[in-house]
Design a protein around this motif. Structure first.
Motif, PDB file in Angstrom:
ATOM      1  N   LEU A   1       0.842  -1.188   0.000  1.00 52.31           N
ATOM      2  CA  LEU A   1       0.000   0.000   0.000  1.00 52.31           C
ATOM      3  C   LEU A   1       0.877   1.239   0.000  1.00 52.31           C
ATOM      4  CD1 LEU A   1      -3.003   0.950   0.283  1.00 52.31           C
ATOM      5  CD2 LEU A   1      -2.521   1.180   2.735  1.00 52.31           C
ATOM      6  N   SER A   2       0.600   2.191  -0.919  1.00 50.29           N
ATOM      7  CA  SER A   2       1.369   3.433  -0.985  1.00 50.29           C
ATOM      8  C   SER A   2       0.593   4.643  -0.491  1.00 50.29           C
ATOM      9  CB  SER A   2       1.835   3.697  -2.418  1.00 50.29           C
ATOM     10  OG  SER A   2       2.805   2.755  -2.802  1.00 50.29           O
ATOM     11  N   ALA A   3      -0.733   4.609  -0.588  1.00 49.88           N
ATOM     12  CA  ALA A   3      -1.552   5.723  -0.102  1.00 49.88           C
ATOM     13  C   ALA A   3      -2.985   5.240   0.046  1.00 49.88           C
ATOM     14  CB  ALA A   3      -1.481   6.908  -1.053  1.00 49.88           C
ATOM     15  N   ILE A   4      -3.727   5.915   0.894  1.00 50.28           N
ATOM     16  CA  ILE A   4      -5.109   5.542   1.173  1.00 50.28           C
ATOM     17  C   ILE A   4      -5.880   6.806   1.541  1.00 50.28           C
ATOM     18  CG2 ILE A   4      -4.727   5.065   3.629  1.00 50.28           C
ATOM     19  CD1 ILE A   4      -6.620   2.631   3.315  1.00 50.28           C
ATOM     20  N   GLU A   5      -7.212   6.735   1.409  1.00 49.38           N
ATOM     21  CA  GLU A   5      -8.028   7.883   1.785  1.00 49.38           C
ATOM     22  C   GLU A   5      -7.759   8.303   3.233  1.00 49.38           C
ATOM     23  OE1 GLU A   5     -10.329   4.292   3.147  1.00 49.38           O
ATOM     24  OE2 GLU A   5      -9.423   4.767   1.219  1.00 49.38           O
ATOM     25  N   PRO A   6      -7.847   9.572   3.558  1.00 49.37           N
ATOM     26  CA  PRO A   6      -8.294  10.681   2.717  1.00 49.37           C
ATOM     27  C   PRO A   6      -7.203  11.310   1.864  1.00 49.37           C
ATOM     28  CG  PRO A   6      -7.929  11.489   4.912  1.00 49.37           C
ATOM     29  CD  PRO A   6      -7.647  10.018   4.956  1.00 49.37           C
ATOM     30  N   SER A   7      -5.991  10.721   1.875  1.00 49.47           N
ATOM     31  CA  SER A   7      -4.907  11.305   1.081  1.00 49.47           C
ATOM     32  C   SER A   7      -5.261  11.297  -0.404  1.00 49.47           C
ATOM     33  CB  SER A   7      -3.612  10.536   1.322  1.00 49.47           C
ATOM     34  OG  SER A   7      -3.252  10.575   2.690  1.00 49.47           O
ATOM     35  N   ILE A   8      -5.791  10.178  -0.880  1.00 52.18           N
ATOM     36  CA  ILE A   8      -6.316  10.133  -2.245  1.00 52.18           C
ATOM     37  C   ILE A   8      -7.697   9.488  -2.208  1.00 52.18           C
ATOM     38  CG2 ILE A   8      -4.039  10.008  -3.331  1.00 52.18           C
ATOM     39  CD1 ILE A   8      -4.635   7.034  -3.899  1.00 52.18           C
ATOM     40  N   ARG A   9      -8.555   9.895  -3.125  1.00 54.14           N
ATOM     41  CA  ARG A   9      -9.919   9.364  -3.197  1.00 54.14           C
ATOM     42  C   ARG A   9     -10.252   9.050  -4.656  1.00 54.14           C
ATOM     43  NH1 ARG A   9     -13.021  12.010   1.432  1.00 54.14           N
ATOM     44  NH2 ARG A   9     -11.512  13.361   2.482  1.00 54.14           N
ATOM     45  N   THR A  10     -10.961   7.961  -4.843  1.00 52.50           N
ATOM     46  CA  THR A  10     -11.498   7.548  -6.153  1.00 52.50           C
ATOM     47  C   THR A  10     -10.632   8.005  -7.328  1.00 52.50           C
ATOM     48  OG1 THR A  10     -13.030   9.430  -5.923  1.00 52.50           O
ATOM     49  CG2 THR A  10     -13.894   7.227  -5.469  1.00 52.50           C
ATOM     50  N   PRO A  11      -9.439   7.406  -7.487  1.00 56.54           N
ATOM     51  CA  PRO A  11      -8.557   7.780  -8.605  1.00 56.54           C
ATOM     52  C   PRO A  11      -9.075   7.226  -9.928  1.00 56.54           C
ATOM     53  CG  PRO A  11      -7.615   5.945  -7.394  1.00 56.54           C
ATOM     54  CD  PRO A  11      -8.845   6.373  -6.627  1.00 56.54           C
ATOM     55  N   THR A  12      -8.894   7.984 -11.000  1.00 60.02           N
ATOM     56  CA  THR A  12      -9.320   7.520 -12.323  1.00 60.02           C
ATOM     57  C   THR A  12      -8.154   7.325 -13.290  1.00 60.02           C
ATOM     58  OG1 THR A  12      -9.764   9.807 -13.007  1.00 60.02           O
ATOM     59  CG2 THR A  12     -11.616   8.530 -12.149  1.00 60.02           C
ATOM     60  N   ALA A  13      -6.993   7.925 -13.018  1.00 57.78           N
ATOM     61  CA  ALA A  13      -5.857   7.762 -13.931  1.00 57.78           C
ATOM     62  C   ALA A  13      -4.563   8.020 -13.183  1.00 57.78           C
ATOM     63  CB  ALA A  13      -5.984   8.712 -15.123  1.00 57.78           C
ATOM     64  N   LEU A  14      -3.467   7.442 -13.690  1.00 55.55           N
ATOM     65  CA  LEU A  14      -2.126   7.593 -13.106  1.00 55.55           C
ATOM     66  C   LEU A  14      -1.124   7.958 -14.189  1.00 55.55           C
ATOM     67  CD1 LEU A  14      -1.619   4.463 -10.799  1.00 55.55           C
ATOM     68  CD2 LEU A  14      -2.604   6.662 -10.170  1.00 55.55           C
ATOM     69  N   ALA A  15      -0.058   8.629 -13.776  1.00 58.48           N
ATOM     70  CA  ALA A  15       1.098   8.856 -14.639  1.00 58.48           C
ATOM     71  C   ALA A  15       2.326   8.956 -13.738  1.00 58.48           C
ATOM     72  CB  ALA A  15       0.930  10.124 -15.462  1.00 58.48           C
TER      73      ALA A  15
END
Length: 850
Positions: free
Chosen positions: A35-49
Motif C-alpha cells: 500500500l502506498s496511499a489511502i483515503e483521505p490522502s487520495i480518493r477515487t482515482p481515475t488515472a495515473l502517470a
C-alpha cells in the motif's frame, strides 16, 4: 486553478497505517504488493502517470455522481506522491491542480507539461515557476454536446514518440457532438465513439479511428503501436483489447442498442470493413500500460490487472490474457503506470459504487525490472500495412490488397483507395469479377462519399455475393438514401441469405424511422411472410427469423400457410410450430401434414419431429407407426427419434423388417433403434433389440474423420431443436430461436468440422471469454454459478445459469467472484446422439448461412 498545498507527511502515513486493507495478490512469483496511499490522502482515482523523477501523479475524481453528503474536496484534483519508503508508503503528497470536474485521463509530456482530459475538455497544464503547482492551463479540445453523463465523453489520453496526442471519446449516449481544437478544426458525430489526434498545442485535430464504446485505456508500445481497452459493450458480450490503426473501424455504433446483436454492428470484426480485437478482456477495463512485449490492463469489475502477452497475427496481434494481480471485491483498479526501475503503481477505486464515496488507494507492485522492448524492424505484414496507411502503396497495387485474408491489410487497401486520386480506378472495378474486389470498392466508395458509388448501389444490390448485397443495404440505411428505397427489394432476389434479409429489414427501418425499431422490424418480417406475391424463399426466410411468441403467428394463420403455399414456406412454418407449440391444434396440423401423400418429404420430416410433443395421443401414435412402416429410411429415422424412450415391442418389429429389406440402411437405423430402445423403460427391450440386430450394428467410427463430410445439414437442424436430441436449443440460439446461455450457433462455418466435433466432445477445452462460467461465494454462505451478463448496473452482478434463469447479486453481498475453467456446457453430449446424428449436427453447424 487554485492550488492546494501538500498534506503533512505524517498525516499521510498515519491514515495509511490506520486502514491497513488487505493487499491484492500478485500472481507471478517474486512480486510484492504494498500500500502506498489511502483515503483521505487520495480518493477515487481515475488515472495515473509517472514523471521522469519517479513521482506518481494521481487524477482524483470527487465529482462523479457526487452525493449530497459527500465530504471530500469540492472538485477533482491532480495530486503528486513521492518519497516512497521501504514499506511502500509515500511520505509526501502535493496537490498540483484542482477545480475541474469529471476528470478521466492523464499523461505527462517529455517537457513536464501535464495533459488532462475531463468529460468535456482536454487541457495542457504547466508549472512555469517550478514550485510544484500548476499556474498555467490551456484548453486544447472542447466537446460540445447536450449529454452530461460523466464517463462516456472524452476520456483516456496518451502521447506518441513524436509528441502528438491521442484522445479517446465514448459513445456519448448517441447524442450529436462537436469536438473543436485550438485552431478551430472540428470533427462532428453522434454515436461514433473513437480515437482522435492533435498536436500538443491542440491544433490539427483529426479523427484517427471509430467504432469504439468507451476507450478508457490508451497506450503505445515501444515500437509505436497504439492499443486501446474498450470498456462496456453492455449486456451480452465482453470488453475488448484493440490494436488501433489509422482509419480503423471497430464496429460499434450506439444507435444499435446496448447489446451486440444488430445486423449493422460488429464486435469482433465480423462485418466487412471492421477490424477484430486483439482479444476480449475482463469486465470494465480502464487503465492500460505497455511493458516489454506485453500489455497490462486494469479490469475494474474483475478486481484485477490482466497481462496481455502479444503474439503476431498477420499485420496485427492476438493475445491469451492471464493475471498479474487479483484482489477481492474491494479491489477496483482504474489506472496503472510504471517507474523507470520497473515498479508498477495501480490506482484503486475500492468500492463498487459509481458514486464517489471518499475511498481510494494506491498500490505499489515491486517486480524485477522489465528490459525495454527493442525497437525492432516491422514484420513484413506490418510494413505493408504502414505503406498502405501512409500513402506509399496506392493505386492498382493497393487494389490487390482487397483480396487479402488479413482484415488489417484489407483495411489498409481500402484506406489507400479512399485517399488520393483513385476514383477512376474504383469506378473501373465496380463490377470486377472478384467479389472481394467488388466489396472493397463498395466500402472505399462509401468512405469517400463518392456520388459515383451511390449510383452503383442498385447494381450491388443484385450482386451474387451476399456480403456485397449486405454492405449496399447498410449504406442505404445508415446514410438515409431514401431515393433508393424502391431498389431495396432487389436485394431479396436469390441467392438469398439470412444476413442479407436481416440487413434488408434493418435498412428499411432506418429509412422509415431513422432509428432501429425491433418491434417494427418484427412486423415487417410478418408482412413479408404473409405476402403471397413474395417468393417462397423470401417468405421462408421471414418465417424462420420471426421471434418466438410473436402474436401474429396464430394457429389459423400458420395452418392457412401450410395448406396453400409451397414446400419451402411450409417447411419453415412447420419448423416454427414444432419449436414452440405443443398444443393440440398445432399437433393436429402436424399429424395432417405427416400423413399427407402430397406433402414433400422434407416437410413430412419436420412434422414427424414436431409430433414428439404428443406421442401419447393414439392418433399421433398411428401416424408415427405409419412412418415406421413406410419403407423410407428418413421417415423411419425421424419417427424413431420422436419415439425415443417410449418405444413398443411391435414398433421394434417394424424397423427390423426395414433393416432386413434394406441392408444399406442397417447401420443408421440399427443405431437409432438401439437409442430408442435403451431410453425406453421396458424390461429387456434393449437386450432384445441388440440380439436381433446384425452383428456389425452399430458400427462405432474409429477415427474423427469418420464423422465428417457425411452429414445432412437439414437433419442436423431438426436435431438442434428436437426434445429427444441433445437439447442444443435449450442453451443456444439458432437463427433467432432457442436459448441464450451459450454462443449463437447461427453461423459456425468459421470453425472446421474437427473443431466443431471437439467442442461438442470437450466443451471445456476452449471457452470463449464471453461464456466464462463464474462462481460467486456470498456473505450469507450461498454459492452461485453462471455466465456474467455484464449489465449496466455496476452495483451488482447478473448471472445466467445453465437453465437460462437469471439472478442479480449485489456487489456488497459477494465475497469472491472466480472465473472457472469449466464450460457450463456439459461434456459427453456426443453420447446423446447416434453416429449419424452427430455427423448431421456438425454438417449443419459447418454450413455457412451468410
Amino acid at each position: 486553478m487554485r492550488p492546494r498545498y501538500f498534506l503533512p507527511a505524517a498525516c499521510l502515513c498515519l491514515n495509511a497505517a490506520l486502514a491497513a486493507p488487505e493487499a491484492p495478490k500478485a500472481v507471478p512469483a517474486g512480486m510484492t504488493v504494498q500500500l502506498s496511499a489511502i483515503e483521505p490522502s487520495i480518493r477515487t482515482p481515475t488515472a495515473l502517470a509517472i514523471d521522469a523523477r519517479g513521482r506518481v501523479w494521481v487524477l482524483e475524481n470527487n465529482t462523479h455522481f457526487r452525493p449530497k453528503n459527500y465530504t471530500g474536496p469540492a472538485a477533482d484534483r491532480i495530486v503528486v506522491l513521492e518519497d516512497f519508503g521501504p514499506d511502500g508508503l509515500a511520505k509526501k503528497l502535493t496537490t498540483f491542480a484542482d477545480d475541474f470536474h469529471d476528470g478521466m485521463g492523464l499523461c505527462i509530456l517529455s517537457n513536464g507539461d501535464v495533459i488532462l482530459s475531463t468529460r468535456m475538455e482536454t487541457w495542457r497544464l504547466r508549472d512555469t515557476d517550478h514550485d510544484g503547482h500548476c499556474d498555467q492551463r490551456t484548453r486544447l479540445l472542447q466537446l460540445s454536446t447536450a449529454d452530461t453523463y460523466p464517463h462516456n465523453g472524452l476520456s483516456s489520453v496518451t502521447v506518441d514518440s513524436a509528441g502528438l496526442l491521442y484522445i479517446g471519446l465514448g459513445e456519448n449516449h448517441g447524442m450529436p457532438w462537436t469536438l473543436t481544437g485550438v485552431d478551430g478544426a472540428t470533427v462532428k458525430g453522434s454515436d461514433e465513439g473513437g480515437i482522435f489526434r492533435c498536436d500538443a498545442d491542440g491544433n490539427h485535430l483529426e479523427r484517427w479511428a471509430l467504432g469504439l464504446w468507451n476507450p478508457f485505456g490508451l497506450a503505445f508500445d515501444a515500437q509505436g503501436r497504439l492499443f486501446a481497452l474498450d470498456n462496456d459493450p453492455g449486456a451480452g458480450s465482453n470488453c475488448r483489447l484493440l490494436h488501433i490503426v489509422k482509419g480503423g473501424d471497430y464496429g460499434f455504433r450506439y444507435r444499435y442498442g446496448r447489446t451486440t446483436q444488430h445486423p449493422f454492428l460488429a464486435w469482433t470484426g465480423e462485418l466487412p470493413g471492421t477490424l477484430p480485437p486483439v482479444c476480449l478482456s475482463g469486465e470494465a477495463p480502464v487503465g492500460l500500460l505497455a511493458r516489454g512485449g506485453e500489455l497490462l490492463g486494469c479490469t475494474w469489475n474483475d478486481h484485477g490487472v490482466q497481462r496481455f502477452p502479444l503474439s503476431p497475427h498477420g499485420a496485427s496481434w492476438v493475445s491469451t490474457p492471464t493475471w498479474l494481480v487479483n484482489g477481492g471485491p474491494d479491489f477496483r483498479p482504474t489506472g496503472i503506470a510504471a517507474a523507470s526501475d520497473g515498479t508498477l503503481y495501480v490506482g484503486d477505486w475500492v468500492d463498487g459504487a459509481y458514486e464517489v464515496h471518499g475511498k481510494g488507494r494506491l498500490w505499489r507492485i515491486s517486480a524485477p525490472a522489465q528490459p525495454a522492448a527493442p525497437v525492432s524492424a516491422l514484420r513484413p505484414a506490418e510494413s505493408e500495412l504502414a505503406g498502405l496507411l501512409n500513402g506509399k502503396i496506392t493505386g492498382p497495387a493497393a487494389l490487390q490488397y482487397l483480396k487479402n485474408a488479413d482484415p488489417f491489410l484489407i483495411h489498409g487497401g481500402i484506406e489507400a483507395l479512399v485517399h488520393g486520386d483513385n476514383l477512376a480506378l474504383l469506378q473501373e472495378h465496380i463490377a470486377d469479377p472478384d467479389p472481394k474486389i467488388r466489396l472493397g470498392v463498395l466500402i472505399a466508395m462509401r468512405r469517400r462519399g463518392a456520388p459515383e458509388g451511390i449510383a452503383a448501389i442498385p447494381a450491388w444490390l443484385k450482386d451474387s455475393s451476399p456480403q456485397v448485397k449486405r454492405s449496399a443495404l447498410q449504406w442505404i440505411g445508415e446514410e438515409q438514401l431514401k431515393d433508393l428505397r424502391p431498389t431495396l427489394e432487389s436485394a431479396l432476389d436469390e441467392p438469398l441469405s439470412r444476413t442479407v434479409f436481416e440487413a434488408y429489414v434493418a435498412a428499411l427501418q432506418l429509412i422509415k424511422t431513422g432509428k432501429p425499431d425491433p418491434s417494427a422490424a418484427t412486423q415487417e418480417m410478418v408482412n413479408v411472410a404473409l405476402d403471397p406475391a413474395r417468393s417462397p424463399a423470401v417468405r421462408s426466410m421471414a418465417l424462420r427469423l420471426i421471434p418466438n411468441g410473436t402474436a401474429a403467428l396464430s394457429m389459423p394463420l400458420l395452418a392457412g400457410i401450410m395448406k396453400n403455399d409451397g414446400p419451402s414456406v411450409l417447411s419453415e412454418a412447420v419448423t416454427r410450430i414444432l419449436a414452440s407449440r405443443s398444443d393440440e391444434p398445432a399437433q393436429a396440423e402436424l399429424r395432417r401434414i405427416a400423413a399427407s401423400t402430397q406433402a414433400a418429404i422434407t416437410v413430412k420430416l419436420e412434422a414427424l419431429a414436431g409430433l414428439v410433443h404428443s406421442v401419447g395421443n393414439p392418433e399421433t401414435r398411428a401416424v408415427l407407426n405409419a412412418a415406421l412402416q413406410s419403407g423410407q429410411s428418413p421417415l423411419i429415422r425421424e419417427a424413431l427419434r420422436s419415439l425415443r424412450g417410449r418405444l413398443e415391442a411391435s414398433e421394434v418389429e417394424f424397423v427390423l423388417k426395414q433393416i432386413a429389406a434394406d441392408p444399406g440402411a442397417a447401420e443408421e437405423l440399427g443405431e437409432q433403434l438401439l437409442f430408442a430402445a435403451r431410453a425406453t423403460p421396458l424390461a429387456g427391450l434393449a437386450d432384445s433389440v441388440t440380439a436381433k440386430l446384425p452383428a456389425h450394428i452399430p458400427a462405432a467410427p474409429e477415427t474423427d474423420a469418420a464423422f465428417l463430410g457425411k452429414g445432412d445439414p437439414a437433419a442436423g437442424r431438426r436435431l438442434i431443436f428436437h426434445p429427444s436430441g441433445p437439447l442444443c436449443s435449450a442453451c443456444h440460439s439458432v437463427e433467432g430461436r432457442g436459448g441464450a446461455v451459450g454462443p449463437d450457433l447461427s453461423d459456425m462455418s468459421k470453425l472446421t468440422p474437427t473443431q466443431l466435433l471437439e467442442s461438442i466432445r470437450e466443451p471445456s477445452k476452449e471457452i470463449a471469454p464471453a461464456f466464462t462460467t463464474f462462481h460467486l461465494t456470498l456473505r450469507d454462505g450461498r454459492e452461485a454459478y453462471g455466465i456474467d451478463l455484464f449489465q449496466d448496473d455496476k452495483s451488482a452482478v447478473t448471472l445466467r445459469d445453465a437453465t437460462g434463469a437469471t439472478a442479480k447479486y449485489k456487489n456488497s453481498d459477494i465475497v469472491t467472484r472466480e472465473p472457472l475453467p469449466v464450460s457450463m456446457m456439459p461434456p459427453g453430449l456426443g453420447a446423446l446422439m447416434t453416429t449419424q446424428e452427430l455427423r448431421d449436427v456438425i454438417a449443419f453447424l459447418h454450413e455457412s448461412r451468410q
